[in-house]
Write a protein that holds these residues in place. Structure first.
Motif, PDB file in Angstrom:
ATOM      1  N   THR A   1       0.765   1.716 -10.402  1.00 13.96           N
ATOM      2  CA  THR A   1       1.659   2.157  -9.317  1.00 13.96           C
ATOM      3  C   THR A   1       2.868   2.879  -9.914  1.00 13.96           C
ATOM      4  O   THR A   1       3.271   3.945  -9.428  1.00 13.96           O
ATOM      5  CB  THR A   1       2.118   0.949  -8.471  1.00 13.96           C
ATOM      6  OG1 THR A   1       0.953   0.281  -7.967  1.00 13.96           O
ATOM      7  CG2 THR A   1       2.978   1.389  -7.297  1.00 13.96           C
TER       8      THR A   1
ATOM      9  N   ILE B   1      -5.023   1.966  -4.606  1.00 13.29           N
ATOM     10  CA  ILE B   1      -3.771   2.685  -4.369  1.00 13.29           C
ATOM     11  C   ILE B   1      -4.180   3.869  -3.501  1.00 13.29           C
ATOM     12  O   ILE B   1      -4.976   4.710  -3.917  1.00 13.29           O
ATOM     13  CB  ILE B   1      -3.126   3.162  -5.685  1.00 13.29           C
ATOM     14  CG1 ILE B   1      -2.726   1.964  -6.558  1.00 13.29           C
ATOM     15  CG2 ILE B   1      -1.900   4.038  -5.393  1.00 13.29           C
ATOM     16  CD1 ILE B   1      -2.259   2.334  -7.955  1.00 13.29           C
ATOM     17  N   GLU B   2      -3.684   3.893  -2.275  1.00 12.35           N
ATOM     18  CA  GLU B   2      -4.032   4.969  -1.347  1.00 12.35           C
ATOM     19  C   GLU B   2      -2.899   5.984  -1.295  1.00 12.35           C
ATOM     20  O   GLU B   2      -1.721   5.632  -1.434  1.00 12.35           O
ATOM     21  CB  GLU B   2      -4.296   4.404   0.055  1.00 12.35           C
ATOM     22  CG  GLU B   2      -5.507   3.485   0.110  1.00 12.35           C
ATOM     23  CD  GLU B   2      -5.829   3.006   1.510  1.00 12.35           C
ATOM     24  OE1 GLU B   2      -7.000   2.680   1.763  1.00 12.35           O
ATOM     25  OE2 GLU B   2      -4.904   2.942   2.353  1.00 12.35           O
TER      26      GLU B   2
ATOM     27  N   ASN C   1      -1.263   9.475   0.853  1.00 15.66           N
ATOM     28  CA  ASN C   1      -1.229  10.121   2.160  1.00 15.66           C
ATOM     29  C   ASN C   1      -1.635  11.599   2.021  1.00 15.66           C
ATOM     30  O   ASN C   1      -0.800  12.490   1.928  1.00 15.66           O
ATOM     31  CB  ASN C   1       0.175  10.004   2.761  1.00 15.66           C
ATOM     32  CG  ASN C   1       0.219  10.453   4.201  1.00 15.66           C
ATOM     33  OD1 ASN C   1      -0.819  10.590   4.859  1.00 15.66           O
ATOM     34  ND2 ASN C   1       1.406  10.691   4.714  1.00 15.66           N
TER      35      ASN C   1
ATOM     36  N   GLU D   1       7.593   7.977  -2.558  1.00 14.00           N
ATOM     37  CA  GLU D   1       7.096   6.597  -2.481  1.00 14.00           C
ATOM     38  C   GLU D   1       6.370   6.326  -1.177  1.00 14.00           C
ATOM     39  O   GLU D   1       5.393   5.579  -1.114  1.00 14.00           O
ATOM     40  CB  GLU D   1       8.282   5.628  -2.653  1.00 14.00           C
ATOM     41  CG  GLU D   1       7.840   4.247  -3.078  1.00 14.00           C
ATOM     42  CD  GLU D   1       9.000   3.383  -3.565  1.00 14.00           C
ATOM     43  OE1 GLU D   1       8.854   2.157  -3.492  1.00 14.00           O
ATOM     44  OE2 GLU D   1      10.025   3.935  -4.015  1.00 14.00           O
ATOM     45  N   LYS D   2       6.835   6.975  -0.093  1.00 20.40           N
ATOM     46  CA  LYS D   2       6.225   6.755   1.229  1.00 20.40           C
ATOM     47  C   LYS D   2       4.783   7.269   1.291  1.00 20.40           C
ATOM     48  O   LYS D   2       4.030   6.927   2.213  1.00 20.40           O
ATOM     49  CB  LYS D   2       7.075   7.415   2.320  1.00 20.40           C
ATOM     50  CG  LYS D   2       7.076   8.931   2.258  1.00 20.40           C
ATOM     51  CD  LYS D   2       7.949   9.555   3.324  1.00 20.40           C
ATOM     52  CE  LYS D   2       7.792  11.063   3.407  1.00 20.40           C
ATOM     53  NZ  LYS D   2       7.915  11.781   2.132  1.00 20.40           N
ATOM     54  N   ASN D   3       4.396   8.091   0.324  1.00 21.99           N
ATOM     55  CA  ASN D   3       3.031   8.640   0.313  1.00 21.99           C
ATOM     56  C   ASN D   3       2.000   7.691  -0.297  1.00 21.99           C
ATOM     57  O   ASN D   3       0.816   8.015  -0.347  1.00 21.99           O
ATOM     58  CB  ASN D   3       2.994   9.972  -0.446  1.00 21.99           C
ATOM     59  CG  ASN D   3       3.560  11.109   0.380  1.00 21.99           C
ATOM     60  OD1 ASN D   3       3.368  11.153   1.595  1.00 21.99           O
ATOM     61  ND2 ASN D   3       4.284  12.014  -0.253  1.00 21.99           N
ATOM     62  N   TYR D   4       2.454   6.525  -0.785  1.00 21.34           N
ATOM     63  CA  TYR D   4       1.527   5.571  -1.413  1.00 21.34           C
ATOM     64  C   TYR D   4       1.519   4.259  -0.649  1.00 21.34           C
ATOM     65  O   TYR D   4       2.543   3.842  -0.101  1.00 21.34           O
ATOM     66  CB  TYR D   4       1.954   5.269  -2.860  1.00 21.34           C
ATOM     67  CG  TYR D   4       1.952   6.472  -3.770  1.00 21.34           C
ATOM     68  CD1 TYR D   4       0.815   6.842  -4.496  1.00 21.34           C
ATOM     69  CD2 TYR D   4       3.090   7.263  -3.916  1.00 21.34           C
ATOM     70  CE1 TYR D   4       0.821   7.952  -5.334  1.00 21.34           C
ATOM     71  CE2 TYR D   4       3.103   8.370  -4.748  1.00 21.34           C
ATOM     72  CZ  TYR D   4       1.973   8.704  -5.451  1.00 21.34           C
ATOM     73  OH  TYR D   4       1.976   9.802  -6.275  1.00 21.34           O
ATOM     74  N   ARG D   5       0.365   3.614  -0.652  1.00 19.81           N
ATOM     75  CA  ARG D   5       0.305   2.240  -0.145  1.00 19.81           C
ATOM     76  C   ARG D   5      -0.847   1.515  -0.842  1.00 19.81           C
ATOM     77  O   ARG D   5      -1.755   2.148  -1.378  1.00 19.81           O
ATOM     78  CB  ARG D   5       0.138   2.217   1.379  1.00 19.81           C
ATOM     79  CG  ARG D   5      -1.227   2.638   1.871  1.00 19.81           C
ATOM     80  CD  ARG D   5      -1.322   2.613   3.392  1.00 19.81           C
ATOM     81  NE  ARG D   5      -2.688   2.856   3.828  1.00 19.81           N
ATOM     82  CZ  ARG D   5      -3.029   3.174   5.067  1.00 19.81           C
ATOM     83  NH1 ARG D   5      -2.100   3.293   5.997  1.00 19.81           N
ATOM     84  NH2 ARG D   5      -4.300   3.365   5.389  1.00 19.81           N
ATOM     85  N   HIS D   6      -0.782   0.183  -0.832  1.00 17.46           N
ATOM     86  CA  HIS D   6      -1.844  -0.625  -1.435  1.00 17.46           C
ATOM     87  C   HIS D   6      -2.779  -1.143  -0.347  1.00 17.46           C
ATOM     88  O   HIS D   6      -2.335  -1.519   0.734  1.00 17.46           O
ATOM     89  CB  HIS D   6      -1.260  -1.812  -2.206  1.00 17.46           C
ATOM     90  CG  HIS D   6      -0.753  -1.437  -3.557  1.00 17.46           C
ATOM     91  ND1 HIS D   6       0.566  -1.148  -3.797  1.00 17.46           N
ATOM     92  CD2 HIS D   6      -1.393  -1.281  -4.748  1.00 17.46           C
ATOM     93  CE1 HIS D   6       0.721  -0.831  -5.073  1.00 17.46           C
ATOM     94  NE2 HIS D   6      -0.442  -0.900  -5.671  1.00 17.46           N
ATOM     95  N   HIS D   7      -4.043  -1.155  -0.664  1.00 21.08           N
ATOM     96  CA  HIS D   7      -5.024  -1.724   0.259  1.00 21.08           C
ATOM     97  C   HIS D   7      -5.894  -2.706  -0.522  1.00 21.08           C
ATOM     98  O   HIS D   7      -6.692  -2.303  -1.370  1.00 21.08           O
ATOM     99  CB  HIS D   7      -5.892  -0.606   0.869  1.00 21.08           C
ATOM    100  CG  HIS D   7      -7.087  -1.114   1.603  1.00 21.08           C
ATOM    101  ND1 HIS D   7      -6.987  -1.859   2.754  1.00 21.08           N
ATOM    102  CD2 HIS D   7      -8.429  -1.013   1.345  1.00 21.08           C
ATOM    103  CE1 HIS D   7      -8.201  -2.182   3.169  1.00 21.08           C
ATOM    104  NE2 HIS D   7      -9.092  -1.690   2.337  1.00 21.08           N
TER     105      HIS D   7
ATOM    106  N   PHE E   1      -4.191   8.552   4.941  1.00 22.01           N
ATOM    107  CA  PHE E   1      -4.221   7.699   3.750  1.00 22.01           C
ATOM    108  C   PHE E   1      -5.656   7.459   3.304  1.00 22.01           C
ATOM    109  O   PHE E   1      -6.490   6.989   4.075  1.00 22.01           O
ATOM    110  CB  PHE E   1      -3.540   6.354   4.033  1.00 22.01           C
ATOM    111  CG  PHE E   1      -2.041   6.401   3.849  1.00 22.01           C
ATOM    112  CD1 PHE E   1      -1.472   6.279   2.591  1.00 22.01           C
ATOM    113  CD2 PHE E   1      -1.210   6.598   4.947  1.00 22.01           C
ATOM    114  CE1 PHE E   1      -0.094   6.332   2.413  1.00 22.01           C
ATOM    115  CE2 PHE E   1       0.172   6.653   4.786  1.00 22.01           C
ATOM    116  CZ  PHE E   1       0.730   6.521   3.511  1.00 22.01           C
TER     117      PHE E   1
END
Length: 512
Positions: A291, A322-323, A325, A301-307, A330
């Motif tokens: 990450t 790591i997804e 946008n 940072e807002k363009n990434y998220r965990h799934h 996403f």
């Protein structure tokens, strides 16, 4: 939704116009889901690889890299489960003769229901204005609740039929939902059947002597079969990792969304071998490290998220994506998986060779557990293009397209431009390039007005433009322009190297 799709079209068009990505074999009308990287694309791609490779190997004493062959012994893919289980459900429409992934047809149907929910929410927002409570509306509106229940029922039926490999039930679901072929509009479907995604070919030139082998569908197995070779020759102590960048091939039934899903693609993978029982500690460590690596690029940072995966692959005891946008929403960019000892154990059983490690600290022989980090290079490339592409309206009313590519990854680091093509200015510009080209990829540009040249460099993401004018010949100073701020500064030629290096050095990313 439409705006995002338009952005993807803009990126595809921009990528072709400026030499980032071309459709493969375009003079023969192309080849579906295959792309060529152009002169700028190959530079950007190589810079991404370098950033990953250095971060993985140079920054870690206990990680080394290999480059395994694409062709492997066919038993490799039996052991890994790809021969028996690497399948997608396939269905054909009898009228259009078009082939589809059955699960994608159902997912597209679910997406249409989701859009109905969004329409209801938009209507509610219009009706209630500032007093609108979206959470309460979704929890109480009968139309929304009915559609949510529909989605749940469809997803449950699809999951159940896939888990049980009940293809008859899957076909029944498609019939019950009255899904029509997007091309013909017909509901005249074949049965659903499994389709193996591996490309098969033959090794050897004489029929009969040849044996069936496969183009590798992933790069990880090349690491696993070389586990002992690397461990012994490199005198590696657990925990240690093996990294690899390489091509992989999957015969996707429906490959779409530009370079996001292709039939020939490139992976950057690292398999980290650990003591059994310590895998979750390292799984969390690599989730955090990977990450940080992505965030250092500054793509937002807002363009990434965990799934985190609920349903795990047969070999895993933990998995997270790591997804990013993308313009399509996403989607998975990188996977971190705790693969247990599945792969090495399978290869040990089928090959009959011991793939164990003697751990002197605990005086024990064991098959190591593995934590994997795997990022798609082409997806990484698309994430950089997507986040970097901007259409800006400037204060003077004019517009520009700028690629705010992270400077360390930019294809060209600096463009050097003589103000005119005479009076010794071109010669001075080339002299400057000759001092910079050993450390930075430079472009010489003398065509068109200086304004047009700036726009061209903005469009390909060059962080700095240096203009050589008549004053340069008098006092050895040039004008340096910053791509992102468009600010210009008069500096001495002697400090150019330092200014450029401070902005474009990989060190900045690696120490972030």
């Amino acid at each position: 939704m439409e705006k995002k799709e338009d952005k993807l079209k803009d990126i595809i068009s921009h990528a072709k116009e400026y030499g980032f990505v071309f459709p493969s074999s375009e003079i023969y009308d192309g080849l579906a889901a295959i792309y060529d990287y152009g002169q700028l694309g190959s530079e950007l791609k190589n810079n991404i690889k370098t950033y990953w490779w250095k971060a993985m190997t140079q920054m870690h004493e206990n990680i080394v890299g290999i480059d395994a062959a694409i062709f492997m012994h066919p038993d490799t893919w039996k052991a890994s489960g790809h021969v028996d289980a690497f399948n997608d459900p396939l269905i054909d429409n009898k009228d259009s003769k078009k082939r589809y992934r059955a699960d994608v047809l159902v997912e597209d149907h679910i997406e249409k229901i989701r859009q109905k929910i969004e329409k209801e929410v938009a209507k509610g927002q219009k009706r209630f204005g500032d007093d609108f409570d979206e959470v309460q509306f979704k929890a109480t509106n009968p139309n929304v609740l009915r559609n949510v229940a529909k989605i749940e029922e469809i997803e449950n039926r699809m999951r159940e039929s896939l888990e049980k490999e009940d293809l008859v039930a899957f076909k029944q679901l498609i019939d019950d939902l009255e899904i029509a072929c997007p091309v013909s509009g017909s509901k005249n479907w074949t049965e659903v059947r499994q389709f193996n995604l591996m490309f098969a070919t033959e090794l050897g030139s004489v029929a009969g002597d040849s044996s069936k082998i496969y183009l590798r569908p992933e790069t990880a197995q090349g690491i696993f079969v070389n586990f002992l070779n690397v461990q012994k020759t490199g005198r590696m102590k657990i925990p240690f990792g093996i990294a690899q960048i390489g091509k992989a091939f999957r015969n996707e039934i429906v490959a779409r969304q530009f370079i996001f899903r292709m039939r020939e693609f490139e992976q950057m993978e690292m398999q980290f071998f650990v003591r059994p029982g310590e895998e979750m500690k390292w799984y969390e460590y690599w989730k955090e490290q990977r990450t940080k690596w992505h965030l250092a690029l500054g793509l937002g940072e807002k363009n990434y998220r965990h799934h985190d995966h609920i349903k795990l692959a047969h070999y895993a005891n933990a998995a997270s994506d790591i997804e990013f946008n993308f313009p399509m929403g996403f989607k998975e960019l990188e996977g971190i998986h705790s693969r247990t000892d599945f792969d090495l154990k399978q290869h040990e059983e089928l090959s009959g060779k011991k793939l164990r490690y003697f751990d002197p600290e605990i005086n024990e022989n064991y098959i190591p557990y593995v934590v994997e980090t795997s990022v798609g290079l082409d997806r990484m490339f698309l994430s950089v293009l997507s986040a970097s592409y901007h259409e800006e309206k400037l204060s003077d009313g004019s517009e520009r397209v700028v690629m705010n590519i992270p400077p360390a990854l930019a294809p060209y680091k600096v463009a050097v431009m003589p103000l005119t093509k005479k009076d010794g200015l071109p010669e001075k510009a080339r002299e400057i390039i000759d001092t910079l080209k050993f450390d930075f990829n430079c472009q010489y540009d003398e065509k068109d007005s200086i304004g047009k040249r700036y726009r061209r460099q903005d469009a390909i993401g060059t962080p700095y433009s240096v203009t050589v004018d008549h004053q340069t010949l008098e006092d050895n100073t040039v004008t340096i322009r910053d791509r992102d701020t468009m600010e210009q500064e008069r500096v001495n030629i002697d400090v150019l190297h330092r200014i450029i290096d401070e902005k474009v050095s990989l060190r900045k990313l690696l120490t972030a």
